[in-house]
Scaffold this active site. Structure first.
Site, short mmCIF file in Angstrom:
data_model
loop_
_atom_site.label_atom_id
_atom_site.label_comp_id
_atom_site.label_asym_id
_atom_site.label_seq_id
_atom_site.Cartn_x
_atom_site.Cartn_y
_atom_site.Cartn_z
N GLU A 353 35.15 -8.62 64.08
CA GLU A 353 33.96 -7.83 64.37
C GLU A 353 32.88 -8.12 63.32
O GLU A 353 31.70 -8.04 63.60
CB GLU A 353 34.29 -6.34 64.40
CG GLU A 353 33.24 -5.53 65.14
CD GLU A 353 33.69 -4.13 65.50
OE1 GLU A 353 33.69 -3.80 66.70
OE2 GLU A 353 34.04 -3.36 64.59
N HIS A 384 60.60 -15.59 65.80
CA HIS A 384 61.41 -15.66 67.01
C HIS A 384 60.54 -15.69 68.25
O HIS A 384 61.03 -15.47 69.36
CB HIS A 384 62.38 -14.47 67.05
CG HIS A 384 63.39 -14.53 65.96
ND1 HIS A 384 64.60 -15.19 66.10
CD2 HIS A 384 63.37 -14.05 64.69
CE1 HIS A 384 65.28 -15.09 64.97
NE2 HIS A 384 64.55 -14.42 64.09
N LYS A 512 29.91 -1.54 76.94
CA LYS A 512 29.71 -0.08 76.96
C LYS A 512 28.62 0.29 77.95
O LYS A 512 28.75 1.23 78.72
CB LYS A 512 29.28 0.41 75.56
CG LYS A 512 30.39 0.58 74.58
CD LYS A 512 29.83 1.38 73.39
CE LYS A 512 30.61 1.14 72.12
NZ LYS A 512 29.97 1.70 70.94
C1 G6Q Z 1 33.47 -0.63 63.36
C2 G6Q Z 1 32.87 -0.53 64.68
C3 G6Q Z 1 33.67 0.27 65.68
C4 G6Q Z 1 33.59 1.77 65.49
C5 G6Q Z 1 34.14 2.45 66.74
C6 G6Q Z 1 34.15 3.94 66.61
O1 G6Q Z 1 32.95 -1.17 62.42
O2 G6Q Z 1 31.58 -0.09 64.58
O3 G6Q Z 1 35.02 -0.12 65.71
O4 G6Q Z 1 34.30 2.16 64.36
O5 G6Q Z 1 33.40 2.07 67.86
O6 G6Q Z 1 32.86 4.41 66.38
P1 G6Q Z 1 32.62 5.90 65.96
O7 G6Q Z 1 33.27 6.09 64.63
O8 G6Q Z 1 31.14 6.08 65.92
O9 G6Q Z 1 33.28 6.75 67.00
#
Ligand code: G6Q
Length: 548
Positions: A353, A384, A512
């Site tokens: 990410e 394995h 999203k």
């Molecule tokens: C991490 C990302 C992502 C985020 C989740 C949850 O660096 O931005 O994994 O942590 O989408 O986001 P919220 O904490 O805002 O619910």
């Protein structure tokens, strides 16, 4: 042409890569009996052996030069100095502040963030101790027996990884659970064995708008209130960790139950904040603070040690060597420590990410590769399963082997067998097995003639496969903190060399957005025609058969 690939040092590395084509690591080890000593580093109880890489001292020097020529030293200072290096979101990158113990001021936009960080740590201590000592009571007056962390991505992977990693430090009469999936099975399976009167939910969401977490929190709320109808009980059974206090309030969580997060910490770097509340509850605040101290020690090492002695910088530059000069498309994370079973998933998010980007800091599409595919599994399981490809496949897969010198249990045979596998696998990857060696083995087994010749090609291992071995004495909280911080800084260095912003994540947005359009279409009865034929076809098939 980008600035990076035009650098003289890049061109020198390209030339060295060509020279390494036919060099086998067997020869490099044979030529230099000191290779292990030359190519290994120690930091506290961590030994980082990188001698089994396709490098020479000269190549390593060039890799460090590349780090210098791409501005890594300056960027390290920018990060620690609170500059808004997350330029697409105009934010500082200050996860190092969350674990800072130096006493110096760390500023975002001129404001010292340390008083708030310390205040929040005090609140984490108070709250986690109240739960652990049974002072915090549920609405019937009974103590809390189970804590459920509701969060996803960065609000889940860190806490679950660390809670599992530090399991030997946890008290055993307190259950700590993690629900991340919006698939209802996750929450219903978890709540099946729990009782509302003794359960506490921690809703962890920096934005407090993430659909998955909000839906799970709503289901948890209904489960708590079912049969009581009195929303006041939420006070004793639900807390939040967020930077959006107002939204948490709208969801019925009172302000005194809200722990802070800040916009200068990315989700995947937030384990060190109140996002780690479940960890503090599971293992106790002293151990949580030890984890922060271990990470801080690694921060200081990263900031101050010369590159030649710097673990994160060396780890990062070896990764660059394989991605950009050998065309490696993946990197394996192979812990030989049962308690690190969630580490590969955690690092997958941290690395992919952060550095899965194709546009540089100047807005141009890059003409070189960035983050490889990170994958992994407990080493023994992998052996394995997929190690076949590491040993005899067509792809180059650099791998990190991570193992404890001592386990917490007292059955020495288990641990010795485990470690013999670590040493054997890394040796096998490096050495391989030549045709002559394979032939001799087959002859010793009594094979000869055409039978032997037919089997021979399958028995050859090319070897020359790179790996790092990371050994630590025992997986203490401080060691875990240092290990995680080492990988965070590895990612940072690679991001700087690739000239990308490691701290945004726009790539998660498109899916999203589309899901928001599709959800109402699933509710309506009408046939869906607004997408491509595959999406339409799948949605309509689902609508026809759902409920069967
Ligand atoms: C991490 C990302 C992502 C985020 C989740 C949850 O660096 O931005 O994994 O942590 O989408 O986001 P919220 O904490 O805002 O619910």
């Amino acid at each position: 042409m980008s600035r990076l690939t035009e650098l003289p040092v890049w061109k020198q590395l390209k030339a060295r890569r060509a020279q390494m084509e036919d060099v086998h690591m067997r020869e490099l080890f044979a030529q230099d009996p000191q290779r292990f000593a030359r190519f290994s580093l120690e930091f506290r109880d961590i030994l980082f052996d990188f001698s089994r890489n396709r490098i020479t001292g000269e190549i390593l020097d060039l890799l460090y030069q590349l780090a210098r020529d791409t501005g890594v030293p300056e960027y390290i200072e920018k990060m620690f100095g609170g500059e808004h290096i997350n330029h697409t979101e105009d934010r500082a990158v200050l996860h190092v502040a969350l674990r800072d113990q130096s006493g110096r001021a760390i500023k975002d936009a001129g404001r010292n963030v340390m008083p708030e960080v310390r205040a929040e740590l005090r609140r984490i201590r108070e709250f986690s101790e109240a739960i652990r000592t049974r002072r915090w009571r549920g609405y019937t007056g009974q103590p809390i027996t189970d804590v459920v962390n509701l969060g996803v991505g960065g609000s889940d992977l860190g806490p679950v990884m660390a809670t599992e990693a530090l399991r030997p430090y946890a008290i055993h009469d307190l259950g700590v659970h993690f629900v991340s999936n919006v698939d209802e099975s996750h929450i219903t399976d978890t709540l099946e064995k729990l009782k509302p009167e003794t359960t506490l939910f921690i809703v962890v969401s920096k934005s407090f708008t993430t659909q998955d977490t909000m839906v799970n929190a709503e289901t948890a709320r209904k489960w708590l209130l079912d049969g009581h109808g009195n929303a006041d009980i939420l006070r004793q059974h639900m807390v939040a960790v967020t930077s959006n206090v107002a939204r948490a309030g709208e969801c019925g969580i009172p302000e005194e139950n809200v722990f802070a997060m800040w916009d200068w910490v990315g989700g995947r770097y937030s384990l060190w904040s109140a996002v780690g509340l479940s960890v503090a509850i599971a293992v106790g605040m002293e151990h949580f603070e030890d984890m922060l101290a271990g990470a801080h020690a690694m921060d200081e090492h990263f900031r101050n040690a010369p590159f030649e002695e710097n673990l994160p910088v060396t780890l990062a530059m070896l990764g660059i060597w394989y991605v950009n000069f050998f065309g490696a498309e993946s990197c394996a994370i192979l812990p030989y420590d049962q308690h690190l079973h969630r580490l590969p998933a955690y690092l997958q998010q941290l690395e992919m990410e952060s550095n899965g980007k194709r546009v540089d800091r100047d807005g141009r599409v890059v003409d070189y590769h960035t983050c490889p595919v990170i994958f992994g599994e407990l080493g023994i399981t992998g052996q394995h399963a997929f190690y076949q490809l590491l040993h005899q496949g067509t792809r180059l897969v650099p791998a990190d082997f991570i193992a404890p010198i001592n386990s917490y249990q007292c059955i020495p045979l288990h641990h010795r067998i485990l470690m013999s596998n670590v040493f054997a696998q890394t040796e096998a990857l490096m050495r391989g097995k030549t045709e002559d060696e394979a032939r001799a083995e087959l002859e010793a087994e009594g094979l000869s003639g055409t039978e032997l010749e037919a089997l021979l090609p399958y028995k050859v291992f090319p070897g020359n496969k790179p790996s790092n071995t990371i050994l630590y004495r025992t997986l203490t909280p401080a060691t875990l903190g240092a290990l995680i911080a080492m990988y965070e800084h590895k990612v940072f260095v690679q991001g700087v060399v690739w000239n990308i912003n490691s701290f945004d994540q726009w790539g998660v947005e498109l899916g999203k957005q589309l899901a928001k359009t599709i959800l109402p279409e699933l509710d309506a009865d009408a046939e869906v025609t607004s997408h491509d034929s595959s999406t339409n076809g799948l949605i309509n098939h689902y609508k026809k058969l759902r409920g069967d």
